[in-house]
Design an enzyme around this catalytic site. Structure first.
Site, mmCIF file in Angstrom:
data_model
loop_
_atom_site.group_PDB
_atom_site.id
_atom_site.type_symbol
_atom_site.label_atom_id
_atom_site.label_comp_id
_atom_site.label_asym_id
_atom_site.label_seq_id
_atom_site.Cartn_x
_atom_site.Cartn_y
_atom_site.Cartn_z
ATOM 1 C CE LYS A 296 -9.014 -2.581 3.550
ATOM 2 N NZ LYS A 296 -7.833 -2.069 3.083
ATOM 3 C CG ASP B 43 -3.229 4.049 4.217
ATOM 4 O OD1 ASP B 43 -4.187 3.824 4.754
ATOM 5 O OD2 ASP B 43 -3.037 3.454 3.192
ATOM 6 C CD1 TRP C 226 -2.450 -2.175 1.623
ATOM 7 C CD2 TRP C 226 -3.049 -0.939 0.004
ATOM 8 N NE1 TRP C 226 -3.355 -2.839 1.150
ATOM 9 C CE2 TRP C 226 -3.857 -2.182 0.032
ATOM 10 C CE3 TRP C 226 -3.195 -0.095 -1.175
ATOM 11 C CZ2 TRP C 226 -5.045 -2.403 -0.844
ATOM 12 C CZ3 TRP C 226 -4.555 -0.214 -2.067
ATOM 13 C CH2 TRP C 226 -5.271 -1.424 -1.778
#
Ligand code: PLP
Length: 360
Positions: A196, A172, A102
């Site tokens: 999530k 993040d 990511w």
């Protein structure tokens, strides 16, 4: 009805109590005679839902007053662009510490919006640890340093928040948001996709220090302009109303469970027992450095890849679902977010023991 234990990395399992409440409120929310999906986002009902959710999140995370809390759309991926557009000029330098897939994507996207987007640190070889903070090659005049506190695919997590001095730290937190108490004041910006650890997909939470708001590049799309969204209470345009509402119920659920301290303790216990099951077996393995192992996403390999399909099939048959690892790392991955009950982790460990016995 029987619910499975869902180990999906995202969209992911939600608390059953919250789902039941959503069901109960579906046709007639608190006497409004309609569902939250059908309400005007400008009406008093939805405004109260939004305000309560925002305040509950502020309470849960102890977000200081000089931070804005935004409920946006476009996913964490949208923020990969919004971050440079809001806090860097087109000719600035931005530092990326890349500890997994990511972070790599975030860095790549930023290259479009900031002149000098630098990978300031990354591990040698595969993503199985975090380079020492002292080795990070940060620019002295960088607009920000971006980290991915939890890399969802590789299962690599920062256990401590690094100190980047005067350079704003951007995190993040998509897959670790609200998983334990953190000191928000150590960050300039925190952002997370909801799907999530918070709620349904479609919602992106951004927590940003006030002094970083108000300097967007001229070409920043207005829906990504944090100042415009803050001035409009995240309702510059129609927000992700239903996701915001369900996330608000998850915040209440988290408060009822004793807040992030209690939730963090449960998460630590869940992860510790799963890693112990992996480490004490010669059949399962996890390649990540012990001081960087994720408490949320636990990847593991079987001694023989040829058994993967069988493992997944048998797991599915006993209600342990979505354990397949990301294709880039292979093997298995158990995502054990806040809403995964400890009993689900126990059931997984029991199954792993049984499968190992049957295969060796
Ligand atoms: C899932 C995930 C993303 C992507 O989120 P979207 O909301 O799909 O854009 C980004 N970063 C991390 C760490 C993630 O886990």
């Amino acid at each position: 009805m029987s619910r499975i234990y869902n180990f999906s990395a995202g969209p992911a399992t939600l608390p059953e109590d919250v789902l039941a409440q959503v069901r109960d409120e579906m046709l007639d929310w608190h006497g409004a005679g309609m569902s939250v999906m059908e309400m005007s986002h400008r009406g008093a009902e939805f405004v109260s839902i939004a305000e309560t959710a925002t305040q509950d999140l502020r309470d849960l995370m102890a977000i200081p007053d000089n931070y804005k809390v935004l409920f946006l759309q476009g996913g964490a991926t949208g923020q990969f662009a919004a971050i440079p557009l809001n806090i860097a000029s087109a000719d600035a330098r931005a530092d990326y510490v890349v500890t997994g897939s990511w972070g790599k994507k975030a860095h790549k996207e930023a290259q479009k919006y900031v002149g000098n987007s630098v990978v300031s640190a990354k591990p040698e070889g595969s993503f199985t640890g975090i380079p020492e903070v002292s080795s990070w090659d940060l620019g002295s005049d960088s607009a920000y340093v971006h980290i991915t506190p939890n890399e969802t695919i590789e299962g690599v997590e920062f256990h401590d928040i690094p100190d980047t001095g005067d350079i704003p730290l951007v995190g993040d937190m998509s897959s670790t948001f609200m998983s334990r108490p953190i000191d928000v004041s150590k960050y300039g910006v925190i952002y997370a996709g909801a799907q999530k650890n918070v709620g349904p997909a479609g919602l992106t939470i951004v927590i940003v220090r006030e002094d970083l708001v108000g300097n967007a590049q001229a070409n920043c799309p207005m829906v990504f302009d944090w100042e415009k969204q803050a001035d409009a209470d995240s309702m510059l345009n129609t927000p992700a109303c239903f996701s915001w509402y369900v996330s608000g119920l998850v915040f209440k659920w988290a408060k009822q469970r004793g807040g992030l301290k209690a939730i963090g303790e449960t998460n630590a216990r869940k992860a510790a027992k799963l890693y112990e099951a992996i480490d004490t077996s010669s059949f399962y393995s996890n390649p990540v450095d012990k001081n960087a192992r994720s408490r949320m996403n636990v990847p593991f390999l079987l001694a023989d890849d040829a058994l993967n399909a069988d493992f997944l099939k048998q797991a599915e048959a006993v209600g342990l679902s979505t354990l397949k690892g990301h294709r880039s790392v292979g093997g298995m991955r158990a995502s054990i977010y806040n809403a995964m009950p400890e009993a689900g982790v126990d059931a997984l460990i029991d199954f792993m023991h049984e499968f190992e016995k049957g295969s060796t």
